[in-house]
Scaffold this motif. Sequence first.
Motif, PDB file in Angstrom:
ATOM      1  N   ASP A  31       0.767  -1.125   0.172  1.00 45.81           N
ATOM      2  CA  ASP A  31       0.165   0.468   0.111  1.00 45.81           C
ATOM      3  C   ASP A  31       0.479   1.136  -0.427  1.00 45.81           C
ATOM      4  N   VAL A  32       2.113   1.638  -0.499  1.00 42.20           N
ATOM      5  CA  VAL A  32       3.144   2.715  -0.403  1.00 42.20           C
ATOM      6  C   VAL A  32       2.866   2.903  -1.446  1.00 42.20           C
ATOM      7  N   LYS A  33       2.844   4.087  -2.463  1.00 43.30           N
ATOM      8  CA  LYS A  33       2.707   5.027  -3.235  1.00 43.30           C
ATOM      9  C   LYS A  33       4.117   5.050  -3.166  1.00 43.30           C
ATOM     10  N   THR A  34       3.669   5.203  -4.852  1.00 44.75           N
ATOM     11  CA  THR A  34       5.808   4.787  -5.522  1.00 44.75           C
ATOM     12  C   THR A  34       6.209   6.018  -5.335  1.00 44.75           C
ATOM     13  N   PHE A  35       5.439   7.079  -5.607  1.00 42.61           N
ATOM     14  CA  PHE A  35       6.403   8.480  -5.260  1.00 42.61           C
ATOM     15  C   PHE A  35       6.274   8.805  -4.116  1.00 42.61           C
ATOM     16  N   ASN A  36       6.088   8.184  -2.807  1.00 41.09           N
ATOM     17  CA  ASN A  36       6.395   8.519  -1.677  1.00 41.09           C
ATOM     18  C   ASN A  36       7.887   7.686  -1.647  1.00 41.09           C
ATOM     19  N   TYR A  68       1.775  13.585 -12.235  1.00 36.17           N
ATOM     20  CA  TYR A  68       3.052  13.713 -12.979  1.00 36.17           C
ATOM     21  C   TYR A  68       3.881  12.249 -12.844  1.00 36.17           C
ATOM     22  N   GLN A  69       4.156  11.293 -13.451  1.00 36.27           N
ATOM     23  CA  GLN A  69       5.077   9.945 -13.065  1.00 36.27           C
ATOM     24  C   GLN A  69       6.045   9.412 -14.318  1.00 36.27           C
ATOM     25  N   PHE A  89       6.458   5.650 -10.567  1.00 37.29           N
ATOM     26  CA  PHE A  89       7.121   6.959 -10.542  1.00 37.29           C
ATOM     27  C   PHE A  89       8.707   6.449 -10.822  1.00 37.29           C
ATOM     28  N   VAL A  90       8.703   7.912 -12.184  1.00 39.45           N
ATOM     29  CA  VAL A  90      10.839   7.726 -12.694  1.00 39.45           C
ATOM     30  C   VAL A  90      10.722   9.082 -12.832  1.00 39.45           C
ATOM     31  N   GLU A  91      11.842   9.068 -12.467  1.00 42.24           N
ATOM     32  CA  GLU A  91      13.261   9.988 -12.614  1.00 42.24           C
ATOM     33  C   GLU A  91      14.502   9.857 -13.241  1.00 42.24           C
ATOM     34  N   THR A  92      14.596  10.730 -14.017  1.00 42.97           N
ATOM     35  CA  THR A  92      15.644  10.376 -14.977  1.00 42.97           C
ATOM     36  C   THR A  92      16.601  11.983 -15.155  1.00 42.97           C
ATOM     37  N   SER A  93      17.766  12.191 -15.473  1.00 47.96           N
ATOM     38  CA  SER A  93      18.753  12.555 -14.451  1.00 47.96           C
ATOM     39  C   SER A  93      18.494  13.808 -15.855  1.00 47.96           C
ATOM     40  N   GLY A  94      17.781  13.924 -16.976  1.00 46.46           N
ATOM     41  CA  GLY A  94      17.134  14.435 -17.838  1.00 46.46           C
ATOM     42  C   GLY A  94      17.859  15.254 -18.744  1.00 46.46           C
ATOM     43  N   GLY A  95      18.903  14.319 -19.031  1.00 45.22           N
ATOM     44  CA  GLY A  95      19.716  14.969 -19.944  1.00 45.22           C
ATOM     45  C   GLY A  95      21.264  14.913 -19.614  1.00 45.22           C
ATOM     46  N   ASN A  96      21.947  14.720 -18.353  1.00 48.73           N
ATOM     47  CA  ASN A  96      22.950  15.367 -17.974  1.00 48.73           C
ATOM     48  C   ASN A  96      23.362  13.879 -16.930  1.00 48.73           C
ATOM     49  N   GLY A  97      23.232  13.190 -17.703  1.00 48.43           N
ATOM     50  CA  GLY A  97      24.254  11.530 -17.830  1.00 48.43           C
ATOM     51  C   GLY A  97      23.372  10.931 -17.384  1.00 48.43           C
ATOM     52  N   CYS A  98      23.179   9.676 -17.576  1.00 44.58           N
ATOM     53  CA  CYS A  98      22.427   8.468 -17.052  1.00 44.58           C
ATOM     54  C   CYS A  98      21.942   8.009 -16.307  1.00 44.58           C
ATOM     55  N   PHE A  99      21.486   9.324 -15.070  1.00 48.85           N
ATOM     56  CA  PHE A  99      21.468   8.762 -13.638  1.00 48.85           C
ATOM     57  C   PHE A  99      19.910   8.302 -14.098  1.00 48.85           C
ATOM     58  N   GLU A 100      19.251   7.260 -12.878  1.00 50.56           N
ATOM     59  CA  GLU A 100      17.771   7.148 -13.314  1.00 50.56           C
ATOM     60  C   GLU A 100      17.278   5.959 -11.992  1.00 50.56           C
ATOM     61  N   VAL A 148      17.844  -4.359 -11.578  1.00 51.49           N
ATOM     62  CA  VAL A 148      16.697  -4.142 -11.510  1.00 51.49           C
ATOM     63  C   VAL A 148      16.285  -5.075 -10.182  1.00 51.49           C
ATOM     64  N   ALA A 149      15.013  -4.127  -9.753  1.00 52.54           N
ATOM     65  CA  ALA A 149      14.850  -5.397  -8.493  1.00 52.54           C
ATOM     66  C   ALA A 149      13.437  -5.358  -8.356  1.00 52.54           C
ATOM     67  N   VAL A 150      13.205  -6.915  -7.712  1.00 51.76           N
ATOM     68  CA  VAL A 150      11.475  -7.193  -7.054  1.00 51.76           C
ATOM     69  C   VAL A 150      11.680  -7.495  -6.124  1.00 51.76           C
ATOM     70  N   TYR A 151      10.465  -6.381  -5.274  1.00 47.62           N
ATOM     71  CA  TYR A 151      10.110  -6.419  -3.370  1.00 47.62           C
ATOM     72  C   TYR A 151       8.707  -6.790  -4.145  1.00 47.62           C
ATOM     73  N   GLY A 152       7.991  -8.000  -3.828  1.00 43.72           N
ATOM     74  CA  GLY A 152       6.735  -7.545  -4.052  1.00 43.72           C
ATOM     75  C   GLY A 152       6.317  -7.780  -4.856  1.00 43.72           C
ATOM     76  N   GLU A 153       5.203  -6.801  -5.001  1.00 45.17           N
ATOM     77  CA  GLU A 153       4.236  -6.339  -5.835  1.00 45.17           C
ATOM     78  C   GLU A 153       5.354  -4.999  -6.599  1.00 45.17           C
ATOM     79  N   TYR A 154       6.480  -4.259  -6.339  1.00 49.73           N
ATOM     80  CA  TYR A 154       7.016  -3.379  -6.461  1.00 49.73           C
ATOM     81  C   TYR A 154       8.255  -3.795  -7.203  1.00 49.73           C
TER      82      TYR A 154
END
Length: 179
Positions: A31-36, A68-69, A89-100, A148-154
């Motif tokens: 029940d944890v929101k991905t943004f949290n 926004y996700q 929820f996904v965050e990228t470095s927006g063109g400043n390297g390959c951090f995601e 890539v890792a799996v934690y139950g449903e996540y």
Amino acid sequence: MKKILSITLIIITLLVTLISCTQQEVTYKTDVKTFNIYSTVTKLLKNNKDTYVYGAENLGFEDLDDIYQGTSHVKYNIGMNTEWTNDYFVETSGGNGCFEYGVFKATSKEAVESIKAKLEEYITRLQNDELGLSYSPDDKLILDKASVAVYGEYVVYVIVPEADSATILARTENLLTQE
């Protein structure tokens, strides 16, 4: 007779020890929101790391609405079927390297496997430069350690330096583990 009894006792002791040392199955929250998850884990990391430039950081968390996700990145760059997940929820470095860093909550066990496979495929495409992004040698080293890792449903993926990847994954797992 004493030898047989001694050997039997040793075997029983070893079996009891092995049975008692078996790892218990971990139960994960559902029940944890991905943004949290994202904001908690990256906030902890950002306190220590000034080298990352995250796209969402430029907007400021207070300016992000619930919808926004990173949807265009997920659908078009990763190639993910968003019907496999009901929250991500996904965050990228927006063109400043390959951090995601991305967190997906799957809709089913089958969806978990599909999301995991799609993320692994995406990482492979990045490693092979199939998207034509021409990464620097330092970025290629980071891509080689992406995971890539799996934690139950996540399902979580990280493309950051290896030491930070371990930290992010450990914090994500701790956040999702039932007590």
